[in-house]
Scaffold this motif. Structure first.
Motif, PDB file in Angstrom:
ATOM      1  N   GLN A  35     -13.603  11.606 -15.698  1.00 32.43           N
ATOM      2  CA  GLN A  35     -14.926  11.538 -16.291  1.00 32.43           C
ATOM      3  C   GLN A  35     -16.048  11.700 -15.271  1.00 32.43           C
ATOM      4  OE1 GLN A  35     -14.901  11.366 -19.785  1.00 32.43           O
ATOM      5  NE2 GLN A  35     -12.796  11.786 -19.183  1.00 32.43           N
ATOM      6  N   GLY A  36     -15.717  12.197 -14.076  1.00 40.74           N
ATOM      7  CA  GLY A  36     -16.726  12.470 -13.075  1.00 40.74           C
ATOM      8  C   GLY A  36     -17.064  11.292 -12.182  1.00 40.74           C
ATOM      9  N   LYS A  37     -16.411  10.155 -12.418  1.00 36.76           N
ATOM     10  CA  LYS A  37     -16.643   8.970 -11.585  1.00 36.76           C
ATOM     11  C   LYS A  37     -15.490   8.826 -10.596  1.00 36.76           C
ATOM     12  CE  LYS A  37     -16.565   6.602 -15.305  1.00 36.76           C
ATOM     13  NZ  LYS A  37     -16.490   5.618 -16.356  1.00 36.76           N
ATOM     14  N   PRO A  38     -15.715   8.155  -9.467  1.00 33.41           N
ATOM     15  CA  PRO A  38     -14.603   7.926  -8.538  1.00 33.41           C
ATOM     16  C   PRO A  38     -13.435   7.223  -9.242  1.00 33.41           C
ATOM     17  CG  PRO A  38     -16.662   7.382  -7.484  1.00 33.41           C
ATOM     18  CD  PRO A  38     -16.974   7.639  -8.944  1.00 33.41           C
ATOM     19  N   THR A  39     -12.239   7.630  -8.866  1.00 34.06           N
ATOM     20  CA  THR A  39     -11.009   7.117  -9.437  1.00 34.06           C
ATOM     21  C   THR A  39     -10.364   6.137  -8.464  1.00 34.06           C
ATOM     22  OG1 THR A  39     -10.613   9.165 -10.627  1.00 34.06           O
ATOM     23  CG2 THR A  39      -8.687   7.822 -10.160  1.00 34.06           C
ATOM     24  N   PRO A  40     -10.020   4.927  -8.904  1.00 37.32           N
ATOM     25  CA  PRO A  40      -9.307   4.019  -7.998  1.00 37.32           C
ATOM     26  C   PRO A  40      -7.961   4.633  -7.582  1.00 37.32           C
ATOM     27  CG  PRO A  40     -10.136   2.838  -9.914  1.00 37.32           C
ATOM     28  CD  PRO A  40     -10.321   4.304 -10.193  1.00 37.32           C
ATOM     29  N   VAL A  41      -7.736   4.725  -6.273  1.00 40.44           N
ATOM     30  CA  VAL A  41      -6.496   5.295  -5.740  1.00 40.44           C
ATOM     31  C   VAL A  41      -5.984   4.389  -4.624  1.00 40.44           C
ATOM     32  CG1 VAL A  41      -5.432   7.244  -4.552  1.00 40.44           C
ATOM     33  CG2 VAL A  41      -7.252   7.668  -6.215  1.00 40.44           C
ATOM     34  N   ASP A  42      -4.778   3.863  -4.788  1.00 39.94           N
ATOM     35  CA  ASP A  42      -4.069   3.128  -3.738  1.00 39.94           C
ATOM     36  C   ASP A  42      -2.982   4.074  -3.248  1.00 39.94           C
ATOM     37  OD1 ASP A  42      -2.709   1.428  -2.071  1.00 39.94           O
ATOM     38  OD2 ASP A  42      -2.257  -0.076  -3.615  1.00 39.94           O
ATOM     39  N   LEU A  43      -3.313   4.888  -2.234  1.00 43.30           N
ATOM     40  CA  LEU A  43      -2.486   6.010  -1.802  1.00 43.30           C
ATOM     41  C   LEU A  43      -1.334   5.563  -0.903  1.00 43.30           C
ATOM     42  CD1 LEU A  43      -2.359   9.060  -2.211  1.00 43.30           C
ATOM     43  CD2 LEU A  43      -3.687   9.327  -0.115  1.00 43.30           C
ATOM     44  N   ARG A  44      -0.346   4.952  -1.542  1.00 45.02           N
ATOM     45  CA  ARG A  44       0.887   4.542  -0.851  1.00 45.02           C
ATOM     46  C   ARG A  44       1.961   4.425  -1.925  1.00 45.02           C
ATOM     47  NH1 ARG A  44       1.959  -0.634  -2.199  1.00 45.02           N
ATOM     48  NH2 ARG A  44       0.240  -1.725  -3.184  1.00 45.02           N
ATOM     49  N   PRO A  45       3.232   4.612  -1.547  1.00 48.21           N
ATOM     50  CA  PRO A  45       4.291   4.434  -2.544  1.00 48.21           C
ATOM     51  C   PRO A  45       4.188   3.054  -3.199  1.00 48.21           C
ATOM     52  CG  PRO A  45       5.166   5.501  -0.605  1.00 48.21           C
ATOM     53  CD  PRO A  45       3.747   5.061  -0.259  1.00 48.21           C
ATOM     54  N   GLY A  46       4.204   3.047  -4.522  1.00 48.71           N
ATOM     55  CA  GLY A  46       4.036   1.813  -5.283  1.00 48.71           C
ATOM     56  C   GLY A  46       2.593   1.515  -5.640  1.00 48.71           C
ATOM     57  N   GLY A  47       1.659   2.227  -5.032  1.00 46.03           N
ATOM     58  CA  GLY A  47       0.245   2.035  -5.321  1.00 46.03           C
ATOM     59  C   GLY A  47      -0.111   2.608  -6.685  1.00 46.03           C
ATOM     60  N   ILE A  48      -1.263   2.209  -7.181  1.00 47.01           N
ATOM     61  CA  ILE A  48      -1.724   2.654  -8.495  1.00 47.01           C
ATOM     62  C   ILE A  48      -2.923   3.584  -8.332  1.00 47.01           C
ATOM     63  CG2 ILE A  48      -2.716   1.909 -10.713  1.00 47.01           C
ATOM     64  CD1 ILE A  48       0.202   1.048 -10.388  1.00 47.01           C
ATOM     65  N   MET A  49      -2.904   4.680  -9.074  1.00 43.76           N
ATOM     66  CA  MET A  49      -4.041   5.579  -9.193  1.00 43.76           C
ATOM     67  C   MET A  49      -4.417   5.569 -10.675  1.00 43.76           C
ATOM     68  SD  MET A  49      -4.534   9.605  -8.154  1.00 43.76           S
ATOM     69  CE  MET A  49      -3.245  10.248  -9.211  1.00 43.76           C
ATOM     70  N   VAL A  50      -5.661   5.228 -10.966  1.00 40.98           N
ATOM     71  CA  VAL A  50      -6.113   5.117 -12.355  1.00 40.98           C
ATOM     72  C   VAL A  50      -6.782   6.427 -12.768  1.00 40.98           C
ATOM     73  CG1 VAL A  50      -7.551   3.850 -13.984  1.00 40.98           C
ATOM     74  CG2 VAL A  50      -6.446   2.638 -12.086  1.00 40.98           C
ATOM     75  N   LEU A  51      -6.216   7.067 -13.794  1.00 43.98           N
ATOM     76  CA  LEU A  51      -6.769   8.315 -14.307  1.00 43.98           C
ATOM     77  C   LEU A  51      -7.440   8.046 -15.648  1.00 43.98           C
ATOM     78  CD1 LEU A  51      -3.822  10.790 -13.581  1.00 43.98           C
ATOM     79  CD2 LEU A  51      -5.893  10.409 -12.223  1.00 43.98           C
TER      80      LEU A  51
END
Length: 151
Positions: A35-51
């Motif tokens: 939606q054009g806003k920054p996306t939470p990204v925990d960039l590691r195996p097991g991390g969560i990225m919210v789309l």
């Protein structure tokens, strides 16, 4: 091509590092997929990225593999908005980046549809057919977005 796998290939006139950033950094992901806003990204195996996929829902993908700047994979429970993606409710989305001259060859592959029990009310947004169409649009978005500031 089977009903279990979607593959898309595209050449992008941007460096591998730029395409990697577009695929993994919060401010970029929210622009080409969201939606054009920054996306939470925990960039590691097991991390969560919210789309945030707007009318289709918010998805808590689970990062599987991070190998900068060549390979990135996550699990996506597109049939189950708001649930954390795991091996029982999701497909595997893989991005492979390969240098091609001064640009990048990007392959996107999503697999695992055959093992999913997709609720009928979600098939319009979570089926192989809908994702097949969706990834065609998304790789175009990635290409356009990555090329914006690459010159």
């Amino acid at each position: 091509m089977s009903e279990d796998r979607i593959e898309r290939d595209i050449t992008i006139d941007a460096s591998v590092e730029r395409v990697w950033a577009v695929l993994t950094e919060p401010e970029h992901v929210g622009s080409w997929f969201g939606q054009g806003k920054p996306t939470p990204v925990d960039l590691r195996p097991g991390g969560i990225m919210v789309l945030d996929h707007g009318e289709y829902g918010v998805f808590r993908t689970t990062v599987v593999t991070v190998d900068p700047p060549r390979y990135f994979a996550y699990r996506w429970a597109s049939a189950f908005p708001d649930q954390v993606a795991d091996e029982t409710n999701s497909t595997l989305v893989e991005f492979t980046l390969t240098p091609q001259g001064e640009g990048t060859h990007l392959r996107v592959m999503e697999t695992g549809f055959a093992a999913l029990d997709i609720p009928e009310d979600r098939s319009h947004a979570a089926s192989h057919a809908s994702h097949s169409e969706g990834w065609t649009e998304m790789v175009g978005n990635i290409q356009k977005y990555a090329q914006l500031d690459s010159e």
